[in-house]
Motif scaffolding. Structure first.
Motif, PDB file in Angstrom:
ATOM      1  N   THR A  21       1.375 -17.000   7.329  1.00 32.33           N
ATOM      2  CA  THR A  21       2.054 -16.178   6.329  1.00 32.33           C
ATOM      3  C   THR A  21       2.401 -17.016   5.116  1.00 32.33           C
ATOM      4  O   THR A  21       2.975 -18.099   5.231  1.00 32.33           O
ATOM      5  N   HIS A  23       4.778 -16.980   2.432  1.00 37.91           N
ATOM      6  CA  HIS A  23       6.020 -16.274   2.118  1.00 37.91           C
ATOM      7  C   HIS A  23       6.332 -16.255   0.624  1.00 37.91           C
ATOM      8  O   HIS A  23       5.999 -17.186  -0.113  1.00 37.91           O
ATOM      9  N   CYS A  27      11.952 -14.642   0.761  1.00 36.18           N
ATOM     10  CA  CYS A  27      11.826 -14.242   2.165  1.00 36.18           C
ATOM     11  C   CYS A  27      12.775 -15.067   3.027  1.00 36.18           C
ATOM     12  O   CYS A  27      12.916 -16.287   2.841  1.00 36.18           O
ATOM     13  N   ALA A  30      10.963 -18.122   5.016  1.00 34.10           N
ATOM     14  CA  ALA A  30      10.043 -18.913   4.196  1.00 34.10           C
ATOM     15  C   ALA A  30       9.687 -20.257   4.814  1.00 34.10           C
ATOM     16  O   ALA A  30       8.690 -20.870   4.442  1.00 34.10           O
ATOM     17  N   THR A  33       5.656 -20.536   8.658  1.00 38.98           N
ATOM     18  CA  THR A  33       4.389 -19.896   8.261  1.00 38.98           C
ATOM     19  C   THR A  33       3.795 -19.052   9.387  1.00 38.98           C
ATOM     20  O   THR A  33       2.859 -18.289   9.148  1.00 38.98           O
ATOM     21  N   CYS A  38       7.408 -10.243   8.746  1.00 38.59           N
ATOM     22  CA  CYS A  38       7.767  -9.930   7.365  1.00 38.59           C
ATOM     23  C   CYS A  38       6.561  -9.324   6.652  1.00 38.59           C
ATOM     24  O   CYS A  38       5.447  -9.333   7.160  1.00 38.59           O
ATOM     25  N   CYS A  40       5.237 -10.363   3.837  1.00 40.18           N
ATOM     26  CA  CYS A  40       4.638 -11.319   2.917  1.00 40.18           C
ATOM     27  C   CYS A  40       3.124 -11.391   3.172  1.00 40.18           C
ATOM     28  O   CYS A  40       2.655 -11.069   4.260  1.00 40.18           O
TER      29      CYS A  40
END
Length: 221
Positions: A21, A23, A27, A30, A33, A38, A40
């Protein structure tokens, strides 16, 4: 544009694509990862079967859709595909029907076939219909993990269902409907505790033998 949190000269040695991810700044997750929930953007990175390295957006904010994107990209770059028969695009409904017909043709016990039919027709097929998995090759290990979480059974039944699901997808692979068994990616459930059958004690065995002498063959006196 959001820049992936990886160095440009990172060394990639695993021949497969991984999801992560990317972000946004605001977020709450963040720093992780691998956080999936989420909204993102999701990215993929790794090495394709043909040796090409990849680091690009999956074009989605859904982890599940990113998984599908990665698996398709791997399949499209597989150099062995041209030397093999392409899997026939089969529907979940047809595969279940053929699998159950195969169990009947093999002469499995009625009680066993009844339980198998319950799993596939009353549980697995409705599960696939809810997110509109029409074809068997749309189903990923992450989907099967979700399906298994709906069972709520004891150790023995869970173990048996896991084996049935593995057999079903092995059937699909053997009949050129899939390239690999997605159940292989799932860890096996806990093996049920089985109480071993013990031997009869000498006195118990003598009692059994003595009892047989009181009856003629067929159980009559």
């Amino acid at each position: 544009m959001i820049v992936p949190p990886f160095a440009e000269k990172a060394t990639i040695i695993t021949v497969m694509l991984h999801i992560y991810t990317c972000h946004s700044a605001d977020c709450d997750h963040a720093d992780n990862t691998q956080w999936r929930r989420c909204r993102c953007p999701k990215w993929v990175r790794g090495v394709l079967p043909n040796g090409d390295t990849v680091r690009e957006s999956a074009g989605t904010r859904s982890w599940e859709q990113a998984e599908r994107f990665a698996r398709k990209k791997e399949a499209d770059a597989d150099p062995t595909r041209v030397n093999h028969v392409q899997p026939r695009r089969a529907t979940v409904k047809d595969d279940i029907r053929m699998f159950l017909e195969g169990e009947e043709a093999r002469g499995l016990e009625h009680s066993s076939r009844k339980k198998s039919r319950t799993l596939f027709e009353r549980q697995f097929r409705p599960f696939c219909e809810a997110p509109k998995f029409v074809h068997i090759d749309q189903i990923l290990p992450i989907d099967l993990t979700e399906f298994r979480s709906t069972w709520n059974n004891g150790d023995v039944t869970t173990h048996r269902k896991h084996e049935w699901m593995h057999s079903f997808f092995s059937f699909c692979v053997a009949n050129d409907m899939l390239r690999k068994n997605p159940m292989d990616a799932l860890k096996k459930p806990k093996t049920p505790d089985v109480v071993p059958t013990d031997y009869f004690l000498p006195k118990e065995f003598e009692t059994i033998v003595a009892a047989t002498e009181k009856y003629e063959y067929g159980g009559g006196q």
